[in-house]
Design an enzyme around this catalytic site. Sequence first.
Site, PDB file in Angstrom:
ATOM      1  N   ASN A  90      41.011 -20.921  -7.958  1.00  0.00           N
ATOM      2  CA  ASN A  90      40.153 -21.286  -6.847  1.00  0.00           C
ATOM      3  C   ASN A  90      40.796 -20.859  -5.527  1.00  0.00           C
ATOM      4  O   ASN A  90      41.879 -21.360  -5.177  1.00  0.00           O
ATOM      5  CB  ASN A  90      39.936 -22.802  -6.826  1.00  0.00           C
ATOM      6  N   GLU A  91      40.162 -19.907  -4.858  1.00  0.00           N
ATOM      7  CA  GLU A  91      40.476 -19.553  -3.462  1.00  0.00           C
ATOM      8  C   GLU A  91      41.887 -19.034  -3.216  1.00  0.00           C
ATOM      9  O   GLU A  91      42.330 -19.019  -2.074  1.00  0.00           O
ATOM     10  CB  GLU A  91      40.175 -20.751  -2.540  1.00  0.00           C
TER      11      GLU A  91
END
Length: 850
Positions: free
Chosen positions: A446-447
């Site tokens: 994630n990210e």
Amino acid sequence: MALLTGFFSLGNTTLADSLTLHSGWQFSKYGSNEWLPAVVPGTVHQDLIAQGKLPDPFYGMNEDEIQWVEDEDWLYRTSFTLTEEQLAHQEIFLVFEGLDTYADVSLNGACILKADNMFVGYRVPVKHFLRKGENKLLVSFRSPLREAMPQWETNGFIYPAANDHRAERVSIFTRKAPYSYGWDWGIRMVTCGIWRPVRLEFAGQAVIEDYFVCQESVTSSRAEVDNRLEINNLSNQIQEAQVKITCTYGQERSRMIEQAVSLQPGVNTVSLPLNIESPHLWMPNGWGEAALYDFHASVTIDGKTVACKQHQIGLRSIRVVQEKDSLGMSFYFEVNGIPMFAKGTNLIPSDALLPRVTRERYVCLLEDVQAAHMNMIRVWGGGVYEDDALYEEADKRGILVWQDFMFACTPYPHDPAFLKQVSEEAVYNIKRLRNHASLAMWCGNNEVSEGMKYWGWKKKYGTEIYQQLADGYDILFRRLLPEKVKELDPGRFYLESSPYEANWGRPNTWKNGDSHNWGIWYGQKPFESLDAEIPRFMSEFGFQSFPEMKTIHSFASPEDYNMESPVMNAHQKSSIGNFLIKKTMGLYYRVPEKFEDLVYLGLVLQGQGMRQGMEAHRRNRPYCMGSLIWQLNDSWPVVSWSAIDYYGNWKALHYQSRRAFAPVLVDAVREGDKLKYYVMSDVLKTKDIVLQIELTDFKGKVLRRHQVKGELPVNSSALFYEEDWNSAFAACDTTTSFIHMTLKGAHDRQVLSDEVYYPVRPKAQHLPQAKINCKIKKKNGACELTLKSDQLARDVFIEIPVQGVRFSDNFFDLLPGVSRKILITSGDGSPLEDVSVHIRQLSDISYTEN
Ligand code: NHV
């Protein structure tokens, strides 16, 4: 000690002859010599709470009082007895499904396991160390903080890990749930313990170590399935075995395939292909039945079945279509050959203390997901690879799972020891989850990619360190993880990082792959920005709210009822959260002064704002093919972006999701000087429809009424009708009127969608103080309310002081003269006792004039 033996079912696997080791446990702080009763599976925090050694961590500011636990070492011990008969088995395995995290396991004086990764299960052959009569087992946990300190001390720089709430940000060195170190909705509780089941498995001459039902090709005419088995021949000689697969659907006749195999000592891989003609396809929620077959594998030696394993398998094809097109690059899911608009949400762990998340809680959460017409959840990378129960319940309900690997928002190390841990974790979890029909894709992190590009790390760390971080990124997310997915789960899509391209806040974006839009939060933009910033697939967008008052009451007392009180601030982890809530609220509403009013209006605001996004995404299909809300749930009672609070209470947002994600939806929007009516449908069949448009005032007087005929779009969105905005509201007061839209089947008159459109923002409306008539009837342990009002009542919120109560609807607009029945049931099926009902509406908020 209570011993469980014999056959029992654990998740998808039937285990022959197991002994669950969940009783007789004691725990001790290392060095204290004090032993107290412990619960396994569990965490040391749960045991300390149960023994009165820790206060309720969620209450008040108790988070501060529990931090010492992470710096200590903890011992867990038990003993169990074995019979000669049990010991006569060919082999005996000690199975830990999860140890959190750094643990040495000793059995009768021998060190049999050194664990270092919370995300893997361990299966150790231990027959050698076992005795008839009493056996002693001890698990010695080392403080994850102290364990990682040498790495922290010598690293030379501090990793970003901005969500790690302690000065020593060691979280990235540990393969342990990132959120437990704190998050911007999370309490810091760095747990340790035997967090998943533990047992002994008694094995005969052979065991099935793994059974993978590999779906090589699935269409409506035929499914081609390869049954891949890893069979461990535990003897030291070749054994002749019969391997048999049966595949059953409901009452239909089973299909069967059998093969004679010479098993070499050790692990043998066996493959048995099976074709199923005209299979019942597993369909996503909203498209039909999530059909599941029972697949059963067995190994027979000398006429005796020595091992078996079974799975519930949904036959389907899922393709993630990430292809360059004239507009950029698509991102969508095609299920059984049909493009699917993904309606869904991001899941975080449902508790700061994971062993508390029972199957019942997963069932409840997935029922909520299903009820909101969602077809996808994203298991986000800052939590855990969830329990089997979550994926099983998703399989049953046609909910696709987007599965992140557990890496979020920071770069990670890439030294050999770390890579070995990650590799083991990938192998373990891919094998554990790959049979699930719901598992739609893997995502590396994630990210982290977004962070590498845009979060200023190059400047902060300088070229050399940045290059090391970039190398680590490549090794983990471009090499190790995709290679493991390719090897062990061929055919399942792998996305390196979500979002594919960091978009928000940058010009000329929203064209490629999946996006996270944080403009309405960090960007401080109005919700209307969601109408303009349309991505190819929205995998995160969110806005915070406080949980409702009864949840606040669970951790605070009336003297804390103030947005900025120390207790409330301890439950608001986003430093700018309160400011952002109030700022955006001011765009649409007058901001109230009273805390209770702010809480209520904040819930309404979050629901309305997020709904605007969901509808915009749906309206813009096929350019945009998904809308995933940040976030579904909470891990403790807290101010957050969630749609459902820690106690299972739906916030307004979840009711709004259910409306915005309805299979068929009519939605009016102003575009320039036009009022446009869109019809969106995920239904796979068309029919003749009629849209009735009624301009109505707040007292219920219909000022204008007309009808438009047409056809229901098939699995798409269409502009159905448009009119000049000025003529739509000609000769009416826009501050006291609205458009009521009813979409019906032309022939069967079935109501497909019933919605309202308000021409002005709430703060410009002259809302009446509607008198809501409420009749209460008790009905088989449930409570039925009948509500009616002569005038419009907006955002009606029914409150009941019982946690987890279910409402058939809530946070709705009560239209003038229309009576509504609302059914209220308890969350756990017990009859609802007499309870007080409190009803609020938007115009109840009082302001001191100045
Ligand atoms: O802050 C809310 C959520 C997080 O809880 C979670 O990590 O993945 N959030 C915000 C963002 N992503 C997520 C995006 N945050 C920023 C991006 C770029 C600049 C500043 C913040 C989730």
